[in-house]
Design an enzyme around this catalytic site. Structure first.
Site, short mmCIF file in Angstrom:
data_model
loop_
_atom_site.label_atom_id
_atom_site.label_comp_id
_atom_site.label_asym_id
_atom_site.label_seq_id
_atom_site.Cartn_x
_atom_site.Cartn_y
_atom_site.Cartn_z
N LYS A 79 14.53 -17.78 115.01
CA LYS A 79 14.98 -17.14 113.76
C LYS A 79 13.86 -16.29 113.17
CE LYS A 79 18.43 -17.52 111.84
NZ LYS A 79 19.72 -16.77 111.97
N THR A 118 16.81 -18.58 107.70
CA THR A 118 16.58 -19.96 107.27
C THR A 118 15.20 -20.15 106.63
OG1 THR A 118 16.23 -22.19 108.18
CG2 THR A 118 15.86 -20.37 109.68
N ASP A 119 15.08 -21.17 105.81
CA ASP A 119 13.77 -21.52 105.23
C ASP A 119 12.84 -22.11 106.30
OD1 ASP A 119 15.02 -23.99 105.57
OD2 ASP A 119 14.75 -24.66 103.50
N GLU A 120 13.42 -22.50 107.45
CA GLU A 120 12.61 -23.17 108.47
C GLU A 120 11.55 -22.24 109.07
OE1 GLU A 120 14.76 -25.85 111.04
OE2 GLU A 120 16.36 -26.08 109.58
N VAL A 144 19.20 -42.43 111.41
CA VAL A 144 18.18 -41.81 110.56
C VAL A 144 16.92 -41.66 111.41
CG1 VAL A 144 16.71 -42.15 108.53
CG2 VAL A 144 19.15 -42.75 108.44
N TYR A 190 14.19 -23.40 117.53
CA TYR A 190 15.18 -22.77 116.64
C TYR A 190 14.49 -21.90 115.60
CZ TYR A 190 18.16 -22.31 112.52
OH TYR A 190 18.83 -21.80 111.42
P1 NAD Z 1 27.01 -22.50 113.23
O1 NAD Z 1 26.26 -23.00 114.43
O2 NAD Z 1 27.97 -23.40 112.54
O3 NAD Z 1 27.84 -21.18 113.63
C1 NAD Z 1 27.32 -20.17 114.42
C2 NAD Z 1 28.48 -19.26 114.84
O4 NAD Z 1 27.93 -18.20 115.62
C3 NAD Z 1 29.51 -19.98 115.71
O5 NAD Z 1 30.81 -19.63 115.29
C4 NAD Z 1 29.24 -19.42 117.10
O6 NAD Z 1 30.39 -19.38 117.92
C5 NAD Z 1 28.73 -18.03 116.79
N1 NAD Z 1 27.87 -17.47 117.84
C6 NAD Z 1 26.86 -18.10 118.50
N2 NAD Z 1 26.32 -17.26 119.41
C7 NAD Z 1 26.99 -16.08 119.29
C8 NAD Z 1 26.87 -14.82 119.93
N3 NAD Z 1 25.96 -14.61 120.89
N4 NAD Z 1 27.70 -13.82 119.56
C9 NAD Z 1 28.65 -14.03 118.60
N5 NAD Z 1 28.80 -15.21 117.97
C10 NAD Z 1 27.97 -16.21 118.30
O7 NAD Z 1 25.90 -21.96 112.24
P2 NAD Z 1 25.91 -21.93 110.65
O8 NAD Z 1 25.44 -23.22 110.14
O9 NAD Z 1 27.20 -21.38 110.18
O10 NAD Z 1 24.75 -20.87 110.39
C11 NAD Z 1 25.03 -19.49 110.20
C12 NAD Z 1 23.72 -18.74 110.04
O11 NAD Z 1 23.00 -19.30 108.94
C13 NAD Z 1 22.78 -18.88 111.25
O12 NAD Z 1 22.16 -17.65 111.45
C14 NAD Z 1 21.78 -19.93 110.83
O13 NAD Z 1 20.53 -19.73 111.46
C15 NAD Z 1 21.70 -19.67 109.34
N6 NAD Z 1 21.33 -20.85 108.53
C16 NAD Z 1 22.08 -21.99 108.58
C17 NAD Z 1 21.72 -23.07 107.77
C18 NAD Z 1 22.53 -24.35 107.74
O14 NAD Z 1 22.16 -25.27 107.03
N7 NAD Z 1 23.65 -24.45 108.45
C19 NAD Z 1 20.59 -22.99 106.96
C20 NAD Z 1 19.85 -21.83 106.97
C21 NAD Z 1 20.24 -20.75 107.74
P1 TYD Z 2 19.98 -31.24 110.37
O1 TYD Z 2 21.25 -31.44 109.64
O2 TYD Z 2 19.99 -31.27 111.87
O3 TYD Z 2 19.33 -29.90 109.82
P2 TYD Z 2 17.83 -29.31 110.03
O4 TYD Z 2 17.20 -29.97 111.19
O5 TYD Z 2 18.11 -27.87 110.27
O6 TYD Z 2 17.10 -29.57 108.73
O7 TYD Z 2 18.97 -32.36 109.90
C1 TYD Z 2 18.67 -32.54 108.52
C2 TYD Z 2 17.63 -33.63 108.44
O8 TYD Z 2 18.21 -34.87 108.85
C3 TYD Z 2 16.45 -33.41 109.39
O9 TYD Z 2 15.26 -33.85 108.74
C4 TYD Z 2 16.76 -34.26 110.58
C5 TYD Z 2 17.53 -35.44 109.97
N1 TYD Z 2 18.56 -36.05 110.84
C6 TYD Z 2 18.59 -37.44 110.97
O10 TYD Z 2 17.77 -38.18 110.40
N2 TYD Z 2 19.56 -37.98 111.78
C7 TYD Z 2 20.47 -37.22 112.44
O11 TYD Z 2 21.31 -37.77 113.19
C8 TYD Z 2 20.43 -35.80 112.27
C9 TYD Z 2 21.43 -34.90 112.97
C10 TYD Z 2 19.45 -35.25 111.45
#
Ligand code: NAD
Ligand code: TYD
Length: 353
Positions: A163, A133-135, A215, A159
């Site tokens: 990561k 992630t960019d975080e 929000v 989180y």
């Molecule tokens: P998600 O939470 O929707 O899915 C995670 C999946 O991993 C789930 O299916 C869960 O059951 C599985 N999982 C969790 N723990 C596990 C374990 N110990 N063994 C096997 N499976 C396990 O997450 P996502 O949004 O699909 O993100 C996928 C990847 O991308 C993650 O590594 C996350 O950090 C990264 N990422 C996500 C975002 C985003 O915006 N969603 C952005 C940047 C990076």
């Molecule tokens: P989120 O979707 O949880 O992703 P991340 O925290 O990984 O960026 O949140 C996106 C942005 O939206 C973040 O700045 C937090 C904000 N947010 C709200 O304002 N209200 C909400 O209910 C949630 C879930 C997130």
């Protein structure tokens, strides 16, 4: 054969579906623990597709991962599995340490052992692709330059710290052991099959349900938004042509303040599914207490992947968000399945207690 972890989650499942949409694609072995975020309903279209092998398991289970690598001999591992929600990491970081750090460590060790048994060409071509992630880069001020791959790591939440730790392990396994790894750090994804604890699906579903649209703080926090299909395409490019040991930032060139995102969703819903009282969904916007340690701004400079691999996102935020809202309107059965699950308990804890 490729091995995908976390392939029942939001991005992993989109990746599996996209990958297998190509009739010539390699088979996929999909290991997922099926936490609250894992949803097999998303993979239902693959039920009778023998190219998809699903294993319910934990990436931290050494015996299982070793056995599967021996048995299926994948040419690559793509690690999506993670605990992924910042708010949950604030309430309970333990699972984040376990899966994101210890789980990735276990996967690396199993991969290293398996990789060491491969013959020359297979060994050279093998990839361990870690999805991050960019975080990990921390928070930007309004005038800071967007994140480059060379930015120092400054994670601020449990989180992002977990990561960041996993990224460091992956990097070290390349430098120390020569395991051919690639790391991708992407911005906030959105699109179909997104679990409604994250901002965009939460706002769409709450709006339709007549509930408040929460929000955090002043709503001026900025995120870069990446359509999940564009992200999956970028991963395929990096897997095929990325250089081992390298990191690639993936972003949508779509920086938006949260309040703007919420207002855009409301406008699209006003047009596609107007409220019975003809008022705007924006009336449901409610400012709530801010997230502790809330990062102010993320922005991705994706010029490295663009220059090296020729990847660019196909969707703008306008086209991607419209598709996404339409998808949620068109898929009430999937939504219903999620909403009746343990997701409810989480909503209670986060918004009502
Ligand atoms: P998600 O939470 O929707 O899915 C995670 C999946 O991993 C789930 O299916 C869960 O059951 C599985 N999982 C969790 N723990 C596990 C374990 N110990 N063994 C096997 N499976 C396990 O997450 P996502 O949004 O699909 O993100 C996928 C990847 O991308 C993650 O590594 C996350 O950090 C990264 N990422 C996500 C975002 C985003 O915006 N969603 C952005 C940047 C990076
Ligand atoms: P989120 O979707 O949880 O992703 P991340 O925290 O990984 O960026 O949140 C996106 C942005 O939206 C973040 O700045 C937090 C904000 N947010 C709200 O304002 N209200 C909400 O209910 C949630 C879930 C997130």
């Amino acid at each position: 054969m490729i091995l995908v972890t976390g392939g029942a989650g939001f991005i992993g499942a989109n990746f599996v579906l996209d990958w297998l949409a190509n009739p010539d694609a390699d088979r996929i072995l999909n290991i997922d623990k099926l936490t609250y975020a894992g949803n097999l309903a998303t993979l239902a279209p693959l039920e009778s597709d023998s190219r998809h092998i699903f294993v319910h398991g934990d990436i931290g289970d050494q015996d299982l991962v070793r056995r599967l690598l021996q048995e299926y001999k994948p040419r690559a591992i793509i690690n999506f599995a993670a605990e992924s929600h910042v708010d949950r990491s604030i309430y309970g970081p333990a699972e984040f340490i376990q899966t994101n750090i210890v789980g990735t460590f276990n996967l690396l060790e199993c991969a290293r052992q398996y990789w060491s048994t491969l013959q020359d060409l297979e060994k050279e071509q093998f990839r361990f692709h870690h999805v991050s992630t960019d975080e990990v880069y921390g928070s930007l001020s309004a005038s800071d330059r967007a994140f480059r791959e060379t930015n120092p790591y400054e994670p601020n939440s449990p989180y992002s710290a977990s990561k960041a730790a996993s990224d460091h392990l992956v990097r070290a396994w390349f430098h120390t052991y020569g395991l051919p790894v690639v790391i991708t750090n992407c911005s906030n994804n959105y699109g179909p099959y997104h679990f409604p604890e994250k901002l965009i699906p939460l706002v769409i579903l709450n709006a339709l349900d007549g509930k408040p649209l929460p929000v955090y703080g002043d709503g001026q926090q900025i995120r870069d938004w990446l359509y999940v299909g564009d992200h999956c395409f970028a991963i395929r490019e990096v897997l095929a042509n990325g250089r081992p040991g390298e990191t690639y930032n993936i972003g949508g060139w779509n920086e938006k303040a949260n309040l703007e995102v919420v207002n855009t969703i409301c406008k699209i819903l006003d047009e596609l599914k107007p409220r019975a009282d003809q008022k705007s969904y924006a009336e449901q916007i409610t400012f709530v207490k801010d997230r502790p340690g809330h990062d102010r701004r993320y922005a991705i400079d994706a010029s490295k992947i663009e220059k090296e691999l020729g990847w660019r996102p196909a969707e703008t935020f306008d086209t991607g968000i419209r598709k996404t809202v339409q998808w949620y309107l068109d898929n009430p059965a999937w939504v219903q399945g999620v909403v009746t699950g343990s997701y409810r308990d989480w909503l209670e804890k986060q918004y009502f207690n």
